[in-house]
Design a protein around this motif. Structure first.
Motif, mmCIF file in Angstrom:
data_model
loop_
_atom_site.group_PDB
_atom_site.id
_atom_site.type_symbol
_atom_site.label_atom_id
_atom_site.label_comp_id
_atom_site.label_asym_id
_atom_site.label_seq_id
_atom_site.Cartn_x
_atom_site.Cartn_y
_atom_site.Cartn_z
ATOM 1 N N LEU A 73 -32.552 6.303 40.280
ATOM 2 C CA LEU A 73 -32.311 5.842 38.917
ATOM 3 C C LEU A 73 -32.128 7.001 37.934
ATOM 4 O O LEU A 73 -31.863 6.780 36.758
ATOM 5 N N CYS A 74 -32.237 8.232 38.411
ATOM 6 C CA CYS A 74 -32.034 9.414 37.563
ATOM 7 C C CYS A 74 -30.614 9.956 37.675
ATOM 8 O O CYS A 74 -30.289 10.963 37.050
ATOM 9 N N ARG A 75 -29.772 9.302 38.446
ATOM 10 C CA ARG A 75 -28.400 9.754 38.658
ATOM 11 C C ARG A 75 -27.656 9.888 37.332
ATOM 12 O O ARG A 75 -27.772 9.042 36.453
ATOM 13 N N ASN A 76 -26.903 10.970 37.181
ATOM 14 C CA ASN A 76 -26.067 11.245 36.010
ATOM 15 C C ASN A 76 -26.861 11.415 34.716
ATOM 16 O O ASN A 76 -26.307 11.276 33.630
ATOM 17 N N LYS A 77 -28.160 11.712 34.812
ATOM 18 C CA LYS A 77 -28.989 11.901 33.618
ATOM 19 C C LYS A 77 -29.501 13.333 33.561
ATOM 20 O O LYS A 77 -29.650 13.994 34.577
ATOM 21 N N ARG A 78 -29.779 13.772 32.359
ATOM 22 C CA ARG A 78 -30.505 15.013 32.159
ATOM 23 C C ARG A 78 -31.963 14.637 31.988
ATOM 24 O O ARG A 78 -32.286 13.534 31.548
ATOM 25 N N SER A 79 -32.855 15.559 32.326
ATOM 26 C CA SER A 79 -34.276 15.260 32.242
ATOM 27 C C SER A 79 -34.994 16.367 31.480
ATOM 28 O O SER A 79 -34.668 17.543 31.623
ATOM 29 N N LEU A 80 -35.974 15.954 30.686
ATOM 30 C CA LEU A 80 -36.763 16.889 29.901
ATOM 31 C C LEU A 80 -38.208 16.414 29.932
ATOM 32 O O LEU A 80 -38.477 15.261 29.594
ATOM 33 N N ALA A 81 -39.124 17.276 30.360
ATOM 34 C CA ALA A 81 -40.544 16.925 30.388
ATOM 35 C C ALA A 81 -41.175 17.346 29.067
ATOM 36 O O ALA A 81 -41.157 18.523 28.711
ATOM 37 N N VAL A 82 -41.713 16.362 28.331
ATOM 38 C CA VAL A 82 -42.276 16.608 27.006
ATOM 39 C C VAL A 82 -43.618 15.896 26.895
ATOM 40 O O VAL A 82 -43.761 14.758 27.324
ATOM 41 N N ASP A 83 -44.593 16.571 26.292
ATOM 42 C CA ASP A 83 -45.894 15.962 26.024
ATOM 43 C C ASP A 83 -45.847 15.376 24.613
ATOM 44 O O ASP A 83 -45.920 16.117 23.628
ATOM 45 N N ILE A 84 -45.697 14.060 24.510
ATOM 46 C CA ILE A 84 -45.583 13.441 23.180
ATOM 47 C C ILE A 84 -46.942 13.269 22.503
ATOM 48 O O ILE A 84 -47.029 12.669 21.441
ATOM 49 N N LYS A 85 -47.979 13.841 23.101
ATOM 50 C CA LYS A 85 -49.294 13.824 22.459
ATOM 51 C C LYS A 85 -49.555 15.108 21.684
ATOM 52 O O LYS A 85 -50.631 15.294 21.141
ATOM 53 N N THR A 86 -48.555 15.997 21.637
ATOM 54 C CA THR A 86 -48.682 17.236 20.873
ATOM 55 C C THR A 86 -47.674 17.241 19.734
ATOM 56 O O THR A 86 -46.638 16.578 19.804
ATOM 57 N N ALA A 87 -47.968 18.019 18.702
ATOM 58 C CA ALA A 87 -47.061 18.104 17.550
ATOM 59 C C ALA A 87 -45.716 18.701 17.953
ATOM 60 O O ALA A 87 -44.668 18.232 17.495
ATOM 61 N N ASP A 88 -45.732 19.715 18.812
ATOM 62 C CA ASP A 88 -44.474 20.312 19.265
ATOM 63 C C ASP A 88 -43.644 19.319 20.060
ATOM 64 O O ASP A 88 -42.426 19.249 19.910
ATOM 65 N N GLY A 89 -44.307 18.537 20.922
ATOM 66 C CA GLY A 89 -43.606 17.529 21.708
ATOM 67 C C GLY A 89 -42.975 16.467 20.829
ATOM 68 O O GLY A 89 -41.819 16.078 21.033
ATOM 69 N N ILE A 90 -43.713 16.002 19.833
ATOM 70 C CA ILE A 90 -43.188 15.004 18.899
ATOM 71 C C ILE A 90 -41.991 15.568 18.145
ATOM 72 O O ILE A 90 -40.984 14.882 17.948
ATOM 73 N N ASP A 91 -42.082 16.829 17.748
ATOM 74 C CA ASP A 91 -40.975 17.459 17.010
ATOM 75 C C ASP A 91 -39.709 17.514 17.865
ATOM 76 O O ASP A 91 -38.618 17.217 17.385
ATOM 77 N N ILE A 92 -39.851 17.862 19.130
ATOM 78 C CA ILE A 92 -38.701 17.913 20.042
ATOM 79 C C ILE A 92 -38.069 16.528 20.176
ATOM 80 O O ILE A 92 -36.852 16.366 20.056
ATOM 81 N N VAL A 93 -38.894 15.526 20.406
ATOM 82 C CA VAL A 93 -38.392 14.164 20.587
ATOM 83 C C VAL A 93 -37.751 13.651 19.299
ATOM 84 O O VAL A 93 -36.695 13.016 19.330
ATOM 85 N N ARG A 94 -38.341 13.958 18.154
ATOM 86 C CA ARG A 94 -37.761 13.524 16.864
ATOM 87 C C ARG A 94 -36.365 14.102 16.679
ATOM 88 O O ARG A 94 -35.457 13.409 16.231
ATOM 89 N N ARG A 95 -36.182 15.384 17.016
ATOM 90 C CA ARG A 95 -34.862 16.001 16.871
ATOM 91 C C ARG A 95 -33.847 15.347 17.800
ATOM 92 O O ARG A 95 -32.690 15.163 17.426
ATOM 93 N N LEU A 96 -34.278 14.988 19.012
ATOM 94 C CA LEU A 96 -33.368 14.323 19.949
ATOM 95 C C LEU A 96 -32.976 12.935 19.450
ATOM 96 O O LEU A 96 -31.801 12.562 19.470
ATOM 97 N N ILE A 97 -33.955 12.166 18.998
ATOM 98 C CA ILE A 97 -33.682 10.795 18.557
ATOM 99 C C ILE A 97 -32.875 10.778 17.263
ATOM 100 O O ILE A 97 -32.043 9.894 17.062
ATOM 101 N N ARG A 98 -33.081 11.753 16.408
ATOM 102 C CA ARG A 98 -32.374 11.794 15.123
ATOM 103 C C ARG A 98 -30.855 11.770 15.312
ATOM 104 O O ARG A 98 -30.132 11.222 14.486
#
Length: 128
Positions: A58-83
């Protein structure tokens, strides 16, 4: 055979998928096979010495990024992606993204008319 990432009717569509059980990854797989750029957000583990590698088809043709969304840095990374994304696939239980400050009211706006950060976002909830 799935189309190359740069072709297909969904070419140019950016999708952020939170890793989870079958419904969410399957939806992301279909979008990726039709040419969308899908970035899968995997859970980051502080105990792993190497990045998680999944043999999941189910990961075919996808990029993957491991992020800890329980940290401020992780949330910041995810926010920039979703924006900048067109679609967000939420695979968590209801309330998990809200608790992290990433719920639909942040992106789409709230009932009081306050605008969101990405009002064009399609927020898809597919908990397993």
């Amino acid at each position: 055979m799935p189309p190359a990432a740069s072709t297909g009717p969904l070419h140019g569509v950016k999708v952020i998928e939170f890793a989870g059980l079958a419904p969410a990854p399957f939806a992301g797989l279909i979008l990726a096979d039709f040419g969308a750029t899908v970035i899968r957000i995997d859970r980051h583990s502080r105990t792993l010495r190497a990045p998680p590698v999944t043999p999941d088809i189910l990961c075919r043709n996808k990029r993957s990024l491991a992020v800890d969304i329980k940290t401020a840095d992780g949330i910041d990374i995810v926010r920039r992606l979703i924006r900048d994304a067109d679609v967000l696939i939420d695979s968590f239980r209801p309330g998990v993204l809200e608790k992290a400050g990433l719920g639909p009211e942040v992106w789409l706006g709230d009932a009081e008319g306050k605008g969101g950060e990405n009002t064009k976002l399609v927020f898809a909830r597919l908990p397993g």
